[in-house]
Design a protein around this motif. Sequence first.
Motif, PDB file in Angstrom:
ATOM      1  N   ALA A  95     -13.909  54.843  46.853  1.00 37.08           N
ATOM      2  CA  ALA A  95     -14.843  55.867  46.446  1.00 37.08           C
ATOM      3  C   ALA A  95     -15.035  56.853  47.694  1.00 37.08           C
ATOM      4  O   ALA A  95     -14.710  56.400  48.701  1.00 37.08           O
ATOM      5  CB  ALA A  95     -16.270  55.230  45.900  1.00 37.08           C
ATOM      6  N   ALA A  96     -15.664  57.889  47.372  1.00 38.41           N
ATOM      7  CA  ALA A  96     -15.920  59.021  48.533  1.00 38.41           C
ATOM      8  C   ALA A  96     -16.859  58.326  49.687  1.00 38.41           C
ATOM      9  O   ALA A  96     -17.730  57.569  49.071  1.00 38.41           O
ATOM     10  CB  ALA A  96     -16.751  59.834  47.796  1.00 38.41           C
ATOM     11  N   ALA A  97     -16.802  58.557  50.891  1.00 32.51           N
ATOM     12  CA  ALA A  97     -17.347  57.751  51.717  1.00 32.51           C
ATOM     13  C   ALA A  97     -18.571  58.586  52.081  1.00 32.51           C
ATOM     14  O   ALA A  97     -18.646  59.789  52.311  1.00 32.51           O
ATOM     15  CB  ALA A  97     -16.533  57.759  53.109  1.00 32.51           C
ATOM     16  N   LYS A  98     -19.864  57.768  52.234  1.00 31.97           N
ATOM     17  CA  LYS A  98     -21.071  58.381  52.367  1.00 31.97           C
ATOM     18  C   LYS A  98     -21.782  58.175  53.563  1.00 31.97           C
ATOM     19  O   LYS A  98     -22.621  58.581  54.032  1.00 31.97           O
ATOM     20  CB  LYS A  98     -22.085  58.252  51.303  1.00 31.97           C
ATOM     21  N   VAL A  99     -21.259  56.916  54.321  1.00 35.05           N
ATOM     22  CA  VAL A  99     -21.731  56.250  55.440  1.00 35.05           C
ATOM     23  C   VAL A  99     -20.705  55.677  56.455  1.00 35.05           C
ATOM     24  O   VAL A  99     -19.811  55.167  55.840  1.00 35.05           O
ATOM     25  CB  VAL A  99     -22.752  55.139  54.896  1.00 35.05           C
ATOM     26  N   ARG A 100     -21.112  56.047  57.738  1.00 36.33           N
ATOM     27  CA  ARG A 100     -20.301  55.551  58.656  1.00 36.33           C
ATOM     28  C   ARG A 100     -20.895  54.570  59.401  1.00 36.33           C
ATOM     29  O   ARG A 100     -22.116  54.816  59.968  1.00 36.33           O
ATOM     30  CB  ARG A 100     -19.790  56.680  59.640  1.00 36.33           C
ATOM     31  N   ALA A 101     -20.273  53.374  59.663  1.00 36.08           N
ATOM     32  CA  ALA A 101     -21.047  52.270  60.546  1.00 36.08           C
ATOM     33  C   ALA A 101     -20.007  52.150  61.907  1.00 36.08           C
ATOM     34  O   ALA A 101     -18.922  51.687  61.628  1.00 36.08           O
ATOM     35  CB  ALA A 101     -20.887  50.996  59.825  1.00 36.08           C
ATOM     36  N   VAL A 102     -20.686  52.679  63.013  1.00 38.73           N
ATOM     37  CA  VAL A 102     -19.899  52.496  64.255  1.00 38.73           C
ATOM     38  C   VAL A 102     -20.495  51.076  64.960  1.00 38.73           C
ATOM     39  O   VAL A 102     -21.264  50.685  64.993  1.00 38.73           O
ATOM     40  CB  VAL A 102     -20.147  53.689  65.267  1.00 38.73           C
ATOM     41  N   LEU A 103     -19.036  50.443  65.065  1.00 32.98           N
ATOM     42  CA  LEU A 103     -19.294  49.002  65.336  1.00 32.98           C
ATOM     43  C   LEU A 103     -19.509  48.751  67.225  1.00 32.98           C
ATOM     44  O   LEU A 103     -18.859  49.804  67.674  1.00 32.98           O
ATOM     45  CB  LEU A 103     -18.137  47.931  65.246  1.00 32.98           C
ATOM     46  N   PRO A 104     -20.168  47.874  67.578  1.00 35.28           N
ATOM     47  CA  PRO A 104     -20.616  47.995  69.139  1.00 35.28           C
ATOM     48  C   PRO A 104     -19.153  47.613  69.866  1.00 35.28           C
ATOM     49  O   PRO A 104     -19.010  47.999  71.045  1.00 35.28           O
ATOM     50  CB  PRO A 104     -21.440  46.829  69.175  1.00 35.28           C
ATOM     51  N   GLY A 105     -18.265  46.840  69.230  1.00 36.77           N
ATOM     52  CA  GLY A 105     -16.928  46.549  70.119  1.00 36.77           C
ATOM     53  C   GLY A 105     -16.117  47.564  69.989  1.00 36.77           C
ATOM     54  O   GLY A 105     -14.832  47.610  70.508  1.00 36.77           O
ATOM     55  N   GLY A 106     -16.149  48.739  69.288  1.00 42.39           N
ATOM     56  CA  GLY A 106     -15.233  49.777  69.050  1.00 42.39           C
ATOM     57  C   GLY A 106     -14.829  49.730  67.480  1.00 42.39           C
ATOM     58  O   GLY A 106     -14.598  48.749  66.987  1.00 42.39           O
ATOM     59  N   GLY A 107     -14.595  51.173  67.374  1.00 42.01           N
ATOM     60  CA  GLY A 107     -14.109  51.421  65.848  1.00 42.01           C
ATOM     61  C   GLY A 107     -15.256  51.600  64.916  1.00 42.01           C
ATOM     62  O   GLY A 107     -16.344  51.536  65.379  1.00 42.01           O
TER      63      GLY A 107
END
Length: 65
Positions: free
Chosen positions: A24-36
């Motif tokens: 589905a259309a993305a609404k939230v980005r989760a940036v991970l502490p280990g990168g990515g």
Amino acid sequence: MTPTLTPSGTSAPLAGERCDRCSAAAKVRAVLPGGGDLVFCQHHANRYREQLEALAADIDETSLN
């Protein structure tokens, strides 16, 4: 569907991006502490919010374009 990790530091707008869980259309980005990072629709962001916070992910709901 396999989650897609992208290099950290990319807080580009989510216009055109699709949820890593359901496409589905993305609404939230989760940036991970280990990168990515992972992108989610609002439904999956809500569903996985506790687990992401436990991982110390930076949850960005401001890059909605």
